[in-house]
Design a protein around this motif. Structure first.
Motif, PDB file in Angstrom:
ATOM      1  N   SER A  18       0.836  -1.212   0.000  1.00 58.73           N
ATOM      2  CA  SER A  18       0.000   0.000   0.000  1.00 58.73           C
ATOM      3  C   SER A  18       0.866   1.255   0.000  1.00 58.73           C
ATOM      4  CB  SER A  18      -0.944   0.002   1.205  1.00 58.73           C
ATOM      5  OG  SER A  18      -0.225  -0.049   2.422  1.00 58.73           O
ATOM      6  N   SER A  19       2.013   1.193   0.669  1.00 59.14           N
ATOM      7  CA  SER A  19       2.924   2.349   0.653  1.00 59.14           C
ATOM      8  C   SER A  19       3.522   2.542  -0.740  1.00 59.14           C
ATOM      9  CB  SER A  19       4.040   2.163   1.677  1.00 59.14           C
ATOM     10  OG  SER A  19       4.819   1.023   1.386  1.00 59.14           O
ATOM     11  N   LEU A  20       3.797   1.435  -1.436  1.00 61.69           N
ATOM     12  CA  LEU A  20       4.279   1.532  -2.816  1.00 61.69           C
ATOM     13  C   LEU A  20       3.199   2.142  -3.702  1.00 61.69           C
ATOM     14  CD1 LEU A  20       6.250   0.815  -5.154  1.00 61.69           C
ATOM     15  CD2 LEU A  20       5.122  -1.419  -5.261  1.00 61.69           C
ATOM     16  N   ALA A  21       1.952   1.720  -3.511  1.00 61.62           N
ATOM     17  CA  ALA A  21       0.842   2.241  -4.306  1.00 61.62           C
ATOM     18  C   ALA A  21       0.666   3.739  -4.092  1.00 61.62           C
ATOM     19  CB  ALA A  21      -0.441   1.500  -3.963  1.00 61.62           C
ATOM     20  N   ASP A  22       0.801   4.182  -2.856  1.00 60.69           N
ATOM     21  CA  ASP A  22       0.668   5.616  -2.547  1.00 60.69           C
ATOM     22  C   ASP A  22       1.803   6.423  -3.172  1.00 60.69           C
ATOM     23  OD1 ASP A  22      -1.589   5.064  -1.062  1.00 60.69           O
ATOM     24  OD2 ASP A  22      -0.526   5.006   0.856  1.00 60.69           O
ATOM     25  N   LYS A  23       2.997   5.853  -3.111  1.00 58.46           N
ATOM     26  CA  LYS A  23       4.174   6.564  -3.630  1.00 58.46           C
ATOM     27  C   LYS A  23       4.153   6.697  -5.147  1.00 58.46           C
ATOM     28  CE  LYS A  23       9.204   6.061  -3.994  1.00 58.46           C
ATOM     29  NZ  LYS A  23      10.358   5.170  -3.715  1.00 58.46           N
ATOM     30  N   THR A  24       3.656   5.661  -5.843  1.00 57.93           N
ATOM     31  CA  THR A  24       3.717   5.631  -7.309  1.00 57.93           C
ATOM     32  C   THR A  24       2.327   5.693  -7.945  1.00 57.93           C
ATOM     33  OG1 THR A  24       3.702   3.199  -7.270  1.00 57.93           O
ATOM     34  CG2 THR A  24       5.857   4.287  -7.256  1.00 57.93           C
ATOM     35  N   ALA A  25       1.365   6.259  -7.228  1.00 59.33           N
ATOM     36  CA  ALA A  25      -0.037   6.257  -7.678  1.00 59.33           C
ATOM     37  C   ALA A  25      -0.220   6.878  -9.055  1.00 59.33           C
ATOM     38  CB  ALA A  25      -0.910   6.978  -6.659  1.00 59.33           C
ATOM     39  N   ASN A  26       0.557   7.905  -9.369  1.00 54.90           N
ATOM     40  CA  ASN A  26       0.386   8.633 -10.635  1.00 54.90           C
ATOM     41  C   ASN A  26       1.369   8.192 -11.718  1.00 54.90           C
ATOM     42  OD1 ASN A  26      -1.691  10.301  -9.517  1.00 54.90           O
ATOM     43  ND2 ASN A  26      -0.113  11.580  -8.540  1.00 54.90           N
ATOM     44  N   ASP A  27       2.071   7.116 -11.478  1.00 46.55           N
ATOM     45  CA  ASP A  27       3.060   6.634 -12.457  1.00 46.55           C
ATOM     46  C   ASP A  27       2.384   6.058 -13.696  1.00 46.55           C
ATOM     47  OD1 ASP A  27       5.087   7.332 -10.780  1.00 46.55           O
ATOM     48  OD2 ASP A  27       5.945   5.319 -10.584  1.00 46.55           O
ATOM     49  N   THR A  28       2.947   6.368 -14.835  1.00 47.38           N
ATOM     50  CA  THR A  28       2.560   5.657 -16.057  1.00 47.38           C
ATOM     51  C   THR A  28       3.288   4.317 -16.059  1.00 47.38           C
ATOM     52  OG1 THR A  28       4.412   6.579 -17.318  1.00 47.38           O
ATOM     53  CG2 THR A  28       2.346   7.854 -17.287  1.00 47.38           C
ATOM     54  N   LEU A  29       2.979   3.459 -17.028  1.00 48.61           N
ATOM     55  CA  LEU A  29       3.629   2.158 -17.094  1.00 48.61           C
ATOM     56  C   LEU A  29       5.143   2.311 -17.225  1.00 48.61           C
ATOM     57  CD1 LEU A  29       3.492  -0.904 -17.268  1.00 48.61           C
ATOM     58  CD2 LEU A  29       3.119  -0.691 -19.737  1.00 48.61           C
ATOM     59  N   GLU A  30       5.569   3.254 -18.084  1.00 50.05           N
ATOM     60  CA  GLU A  30       7.007   3.466 -18.294  1.00 50.05           C
ATOM     61  C   GLU A  30       7.677   3.958 -17.020  1.00 50.05           C
ATOM     62  OE1 GLU A  30       4.623   4.500 -20.328  1.00 50.05           O
ATOM     63  OE2 GLU A  30       4.990   3.017 -21.921  1.00 50.05           O
ATOM     64  N   GLN A  31       6.990   4.860 -16.302  1.00 51.58           N
ATOM     65  CA  GLN A  31       7.545   5.372 -15.057  1.00 51.58           C
ATOM     66  C   GLN A  31       7.639   4.270 -14.000  1.00 51.58           C
ATOM     67  OE1 GLN A  31       4.667   8.553 -14.530  1.00 51.58           O
ATOM     68  NE2 GLN A  31       6.213  10.130 -14.991  1.00 51.58           N
ATOM     69  N   PHE A  32       6.606   3.424 -13.973  1.00 49.63           N
ATOM     70  CA  PHE A  32       6.624   2.332 -12.992  1.00 49.63           C
ATOM     71  C   PHE A  32       7.763   1.363 -13.285  1.00 49.63           C
ATOM     72  CE2 PHE A  32       5.371  -1.917 -11.551  1.00 49.63           C
ATOM     73  CZ  PHE A  32       5.181  -1.667 -10.202  1.00 49.63           C
ATOM     74  N   TYR A  33       7.994   1.066 -14.562  1.00 45.66           N
ATOM     75  CA  TYR A  33       9.073   0.161 -14.930  1.00 45.66           C
ATOM     76  C   TYR A  33      10.447   0.704 -14.514  1.00 45.66           C
ATOM     77  CZ  TYR A  33       6.161  -3.001 -17.735  1.00 45.66           C
ATOM     78  OH  TYR A  33       5.238  -3.944 -18.151  1.00 45.66           O
ATOM     79  N   SER A  34      10.571   2.004 -14.396  1.00 43.76           N
ATOM     80  CA  SER A  34      11.859   2.596 -14.026  1.00 43.76           C
ATOM     81  C   SER A  34      12.039   2.702 -12.505  1.00 43.76           C
ATOM     82  CB  SER A  34      12.002   3.992 -14.650  1.00 43.76           C
ATOM     83  OG  SER A  34      11.041   4.884 -14.105  1.00 43.76           O
ATOM     84  N   GLU A  35      10.986   2.353 -11.744  1.00 48.87           N
ATOM     85  CA  GLU A  35      11.070   2.437 -10.286  1.00 48.87           C
ATOM     86  C   GLU A  35      12.042   1.381  -9.737  1.00 48.87           C
ATOM     87  OE1 GLU A  35       9.782   4.472  -8.131  1.00 48.87           O
ATOM     88  OE2 GLU A  35       8.289   5.571  -9.329  1.00 48.87           O
ATOM     89  N   HIS A  36      12.785   1.771  -8.700  1.00 56.71           N
ATOM     90  CA  HIS A  36      13.696   0.832  -8.028  1.00 56.71           C
ATOM     91  C   HIS A  36      12.938   0.206  -6.856  1.00 56.71           C
ATOM     92  CE1 HIS A  36      17.239   2.017 -10.351  1.00 56.71           C
ATOM     93  NE2 HIS A  36      16.813   3.273 -10.238  1.00 56.71           N
ATOM     94  N   LEU A  37      12.371  -0.950  -7.104  1.00 57.53           N
ATOM     95  CA  LEU A  37      11.574  -1.623  -6.084  1.00 57.53           C
ATOM     96  C   LEU A  37      12.450  -2.513  -5.216  1.00 57.53           C
ATOM     97  CD1 LEU A  37       8.534  -2.813  -8.265  1.00 57.53           C
ATOM     98  CD2 LEU A  37       8.886  -0.594  -7.165  1.00 57.53           C
ATOM     99  N   SER A  38      12.054  -2.656  -3.968  1.00 54.56           N
ATOM    100  CA  SER A  38      12.747  -3.599  -3.090  1.00 54.56           C
ATOM    101  C   SER A  38      12.394  -5.017  -3.519  1.00 54.56           C
ATOM    102  CB  SER A  38      12.330  -3.371  -1.634  1.00 54.56           C
ATOM    103  OG  SER A  38      10.970  -3.755  -1.447  1.00 54.56           O
ATOM    104  N   ALA A  39      13.116  -5.994  -2.990  1.00 54.69           N
ATOM    105  CA  ALA A  39      12.858  -7.391  -3.347  1.00 54.69           C
ATOM    106  C   ALA A  39      11.440  -7.806  -2.967  1.00 54.69           C
ATOM    107  CB  ALA A  39      13.875  -8.297  -2.653  1.00 54.69           C
ATOM    108  N   VAL A  40      10.974  -7.387  -1.805  1.00 53.36           N
ATOM    109  CA  VAL A  40       9.624  -7.734  -1.349  1.00 53.36           C
ATOM    110  C   VAL A  40       8.578  -7.035  -2.214  1.00 53.36           C
ATOM    111  CG1 VAL A  40       7.983  -7.542   0.560  1.00 53.36           C
ATOM    112  CG2 VAL A  40      10.341  -8.236   1.009  1.00 53.36           C
ATOM    113  N   GLN A  41       8.793  -5.769  -2.543  1.00 50.76           N
ATOM    114  CA  GLN A  41       7.849  -5.050  -3.399  1.00 50.76           C
ATOM    115  C   GLN A  41       7.749  -5.678  -4.773  1.00 50.76           C
ATOM    116  OE1 GLN A  41       9.595  -1.132  -3.126  1.00 50.76           O
ATOM    117  NE2 GLN A  41       8.098  -0.436  -1.613  1.00 50.76           N
ATOM    118  N   SER A  42       8.891  -6.061  -5.340  1.00 49.64           N
ATOM    119  CA  SER A  42       8.888  -6.670  -6.668  1.00 49.64           C
ATOM    120  C   SER A  42       8.219  -8.040  -6.653  1.00 49.64           C
ATOM    121  CB  SER A  42      10.323  -6.803  -7.181  1.00 49.64           C
ATOM    122  OG  SER A  42      10.356  -7.467  -8.419  1.00 49.64           O
TER     123      SER A  42
END
Length: 273
Positions: A146-170
């Motif tokens: 839910s914290s990831l969703a709040d942080k990247t709520a307005n991301d497009t697909l391309e923006q989301f793909y460029s996010e540096h996610l933690s192992a658990v988030q990924s």
């Protein structure tokens, strides 16, 4: 007069006793306010550690400063066992965390994780239903997705793909890339075809429910293990430093024990007036 080694053992154990008080207090505080499985899991080890440090430090302090040889002997025995246990755990931690790593994806800021890449011992721990249900509960309580969703709520697909996610988030908050799902939001993905046709079983387990997502997926277990692997390696390095400290303290304690025996023998040999 006390000898130098006795004084050192007394000072070190007095400091340890002072440290044990807030640790024990933190455990009692957790026990009173614990409302989730994660908090309840922590309370007993913290209380046990606080009591252990308090008892052992008192034994070392009294044994060294009051010249009580048997108490100092018990203290040294416990210290020796602790050194052996820590050494064994450190070796074990390096062995079980030697395998496993995330798979780098082209044009992605995050990695993907496969459970089979990690040691069999770790795999067995997370594949145990009872263990995983507790871990999953902790992951949900920590609001990692839910914290990831709040942080990247307005991301497009391309923006989301460029996010540096933690192992658990990924591993837990999104479906595997090879599922080919349509992106709606960071934690909402829609299947484009029948998921039963996919080779990856995680594709059939994905659910847009915030309390389900991919928490039951193999990738989530792998992401959690990758996080554990990183933490255990840090703990193992700290253990090495702590082991060196314990060995020094143990050596000083042995000198203090020898001093006590010599002093006791002297007073026994001394003629009474």
């Amino acid at each position: 007069m006390f000898r130098l080694s006795n004084n050192l053992v007394g000072i070190l154990n007095f400091v340890t006793f002072l440290l044990s008080v807030p640790i024990l207090g933190a455990g009692i505080w957790l026990a009173r306010r614990a409302s989730t499985d994660c908090e309840k899991f922590l309370e007993k080890p913290v209380i046990a550690l606080g009591v252990f440090l308090m008892v052992v430090s008192l034994a070392g302090l009294i044994g060294a400063c009051c010249g009580i040889s048997w108490l100092l002997w018990v203290y040294l025995l416990v210290m020796f066992l602790l050194i052996v246990l820590l050494f064994g755990f450190t070796i074990f931690a390096f062995v079980v965390t030697n395998e496993g790593a995330g798979k780098v994806l082209s044009d992605k800021g995050y990695k993907e994780y496969r459970l089979g890449d990690y040691s069999n011992w770790l795999q067995k721990r997370v594949n145990n239903t009872k263990n995983w249900n507790k871990i999953k509960s902790c992951l949900i309580d920590s609001k990692v997705c839910s914290s990831l969703a709040d942080k990247t709520a307005n991301d497009t697909l391309e923006q989301f793909y460029s996010e540096h996610l933690s192992a658990v988030q990924s591993g837990c908050c999104k479906p595997s890339d090879d599922c080919g799902f349509n992106y709606v939001s960071p934690i909402v993905w829609n299947a484009t075809t029948d998921t039963t046709t996919f080779n990856n079983s995680d594709c059939t387990l994905w659910n847009n429910n915030p309390d389900v997502l991919c928490y039951n997926c193999q990738s989530c277990k792998a992401g959690f293990l990758d996080n554990i692997k990183s933490d255990w390696k840090k703990v193992a390095i700290i253990n090495i430093i702590f082991l060196v400290f314990l060995i020094i303290v143990y050596s000083v304690g042995c000198c203090a024990f020898r001093n006590n025996r010599e002093d006791n023998a002297f007073w026994k040999r001394r003629p009474h007036p």
